[in-house]
Design a protein around this motif. Structure first.
Motif, mmCIF file in Angstrom:
data_model
loop_
_atom_site.group_PDB
_atom_site.id
_atom_site.type_symbol
_atom_site.label_atom_id
_atom_site.label_comp_id
_atom_site.label_asym_id
_atom_site.label_seq_id
_atom_site.Cartn_x
_atom_site.Cartn_y
_atom_site.Cartn_z
ATOM 1 N N THR A 74 5.182 1.446 -8.732
ATOM 2 C CA THR A 74 5.669 1.644 -7.673
ATOM 3 C C THR A 74 7.239 2.483 -7.715
ATOM 4 O O THR A 74 7.768 2.037 -8.792
ATOM 5 N N ARG B 108 -8.014 10.746 1.706
ATOM 6 C CA ARG B 108 -8.128 9.579 0.913
ATOM 7 C C ARG B 108 -9.177 8.654 1.788
ATOM 8 O O ARG B 108 -9.502 8.628 2.733
ATOM 9 N N ASP C 88 -10.822 4.866 2.059
ATOM 10 C CA ASP C 88 -10.411 3.410 1.887
ATOM 11 C C ASP C 88 -11.812 2.628 2.516
ATOM 12 O O ASP C 88 -12.305 3.080 3.418
ATOM 13 N N SER D 188 3.831 3.893 -3.438
ATOM 14 C CA SER D 188 3.597 2.814 -3.031
ATOM 15 C C SER D 188 2.429 1.978 -3.051
ATOM 16 O O SER D 188 1.406 2.473 -3.238
ATOM 17 N N THR D 189 2.519 0.772 -3.299
ATOM 18 C CA THR D 189 1.073 -0.099 -3.157
ATOM 19 C C THR D 189 0.244 0.177 -2.132
ATOM 20 O O THR D 189 -1.072 0.201 -2.509
ATOM 21 N N ASN D 190 0.662 0.626 -1.108
ATOM 22 C CA ASN D 190 -0.279 0.899 -0.070
ATOM 23 C C ASN D 190 -1.070 2.320 -0.074
ATOM 24 O O ASN D 190 -1.870 3.073 0.710
ATOM 25 N N GLN D 191 -0.548 2.990 -1.221
ATOM 26 C CA GLN D 191 -1.130 4.382 -1.261
ATOM 27 C C GLN D 191 -2.422 3.925 -2.735
ATOM 28 O O GLN D 191 -2.809 5.092 -3.117
ATOM 29 N N THR D 192 -2.470 2.650 -3.125
ATOM 30 C CA THR D 192 -3.568 2.599 -3.814
ATOM 31 C C THR D 192 -4.908 3.061 -2.997
ATOM 32 O O THR D 192 -4.957 2.541 -1.915
ATOM 33 N N SER D 193 -5.530 3.796 -3.685
ATOM 34 C CA SER D 193 -6.860 4.261 -2.843
ATOM 35 C C SER D 193 -7.547 5.369 -3.571
ATOM 36 O O SER D 193 -7.192 5.590 -4.754
ATOM 37 N N THR E 258 -4.290 3.489 -8.514
ATOM 38 C CA THR E 258 -3.634 2.453 -8.490
ATOM 39 C C THR E 258 -2.289 2.257 -8.479
ATOM 40 O O THR E 258 -1.932 2.929 -9.674
#
Lengths: 113, 114
Positions: free
Chosen positions: A15, A36, A38, A82-87, A111
């Motif tokens: 992060t 992206r 998801d 940021s963690t919400n960009q894990t994809s 990740t």
């Protein structure tokens, strides 16, 4: 065959790090895209470029930027991961006047921890 | 705003059966409708595409049916095979712009049982 190569298959970043995802195509295509992917959300367009140094925002550009200094290379930049960009990130290209058949790369699974 | 709605989210079919995936769109400016197939670990690949001047297009076991008045199009896979097991995405684009931007549906995970 057109080849779209994404430099990394898997990436793990922390992060807040600045992350670069690289994409190179070898068929002189004018148009390049970053999506992206998801689960349950399909493919969503982040940014695209129709020429060197040209870029346009897609549907979800927040938190991302892009760079296209050479025709064959299109980079996606996460300024502060940021963690919400894990994809899964997919790059695609198509030539001007093409039949709309994108050529996709194999993707980079990012990740952010 | 989701401009291309795809259903079902997942589909299980027996070998030899017919797989049907449906998509609906809202933007009447859309005039190009491709389907992409994605295997695990790979990027999507163009499978078949249609323009609204025809109501059906067939390539081998794969057929697109297009209903312009209903703003719907569908993919039919005849004689489905285990090798067809993949995720399928419909998409749409408008040739009014020059940027070739595709809007994708959310995808359908197809499983064909042997």
């Amino acid at each position: 065959d057109v080849k779209v190569t994404q430099s990394s298959r898997y990436l793990v970043k922390r992060t807040g790090e600045k992350v670069f995802l690289e994409c190179v195509q070898d068929m002189d295509h004018e148009n390049m895209f970053w999506y992206r992917q998801d689960p349950g959300l399909g493919l969503r367009l982040i940014y695209f470029s129709y020429d060197v140094k040209m870029k346009e925002k897609g549907d979800i550009p927040e938190g991302y930027s892009v760079s296209r200094e050479k025709k064959e290379r299109f980079s996606l930049i996460l300024e502060s991961a940021s963690t919400n960009q894990t994809s899964m990130y997919l790059c695609a290209s198509i030539r001007q006047g093409g039949n709309y058949g994108y050529t996709f790369g194999s993707g980079t699974r990012l990740t952010v921890v | 705003q989701q401009q291309v709605k795809q259903s079902p989210q997942s589909l299980i079919v027996q070998k030899g059966g017919i797989s049907i995936i449906n998509c609906a769109y809202e933007n009447t400016a859309f005039d190009y409708f491709p389907w992409y197939q994605q295997f695990p670990g790979k990027g999507p690949a163009l499978l078949i595409a249609i323009r609204p001047d025809v109501s059906e297009k067939k390539e081998g076991r794969f057929t697109i049916s297009f209903n312009k008045s209903a703003k719907q199009f569908s993919l039919h896979i005849m004689d489905s095979q285990p090798g067809d097991s993949a995720t399928y995405f419909c998409a749409a684009s408008s040739s009014g712009g020059s940027n070739y931007k595709l809007t994708f549906g959310k995808g359908t995970l197809l499983t064909v049982n042997p």
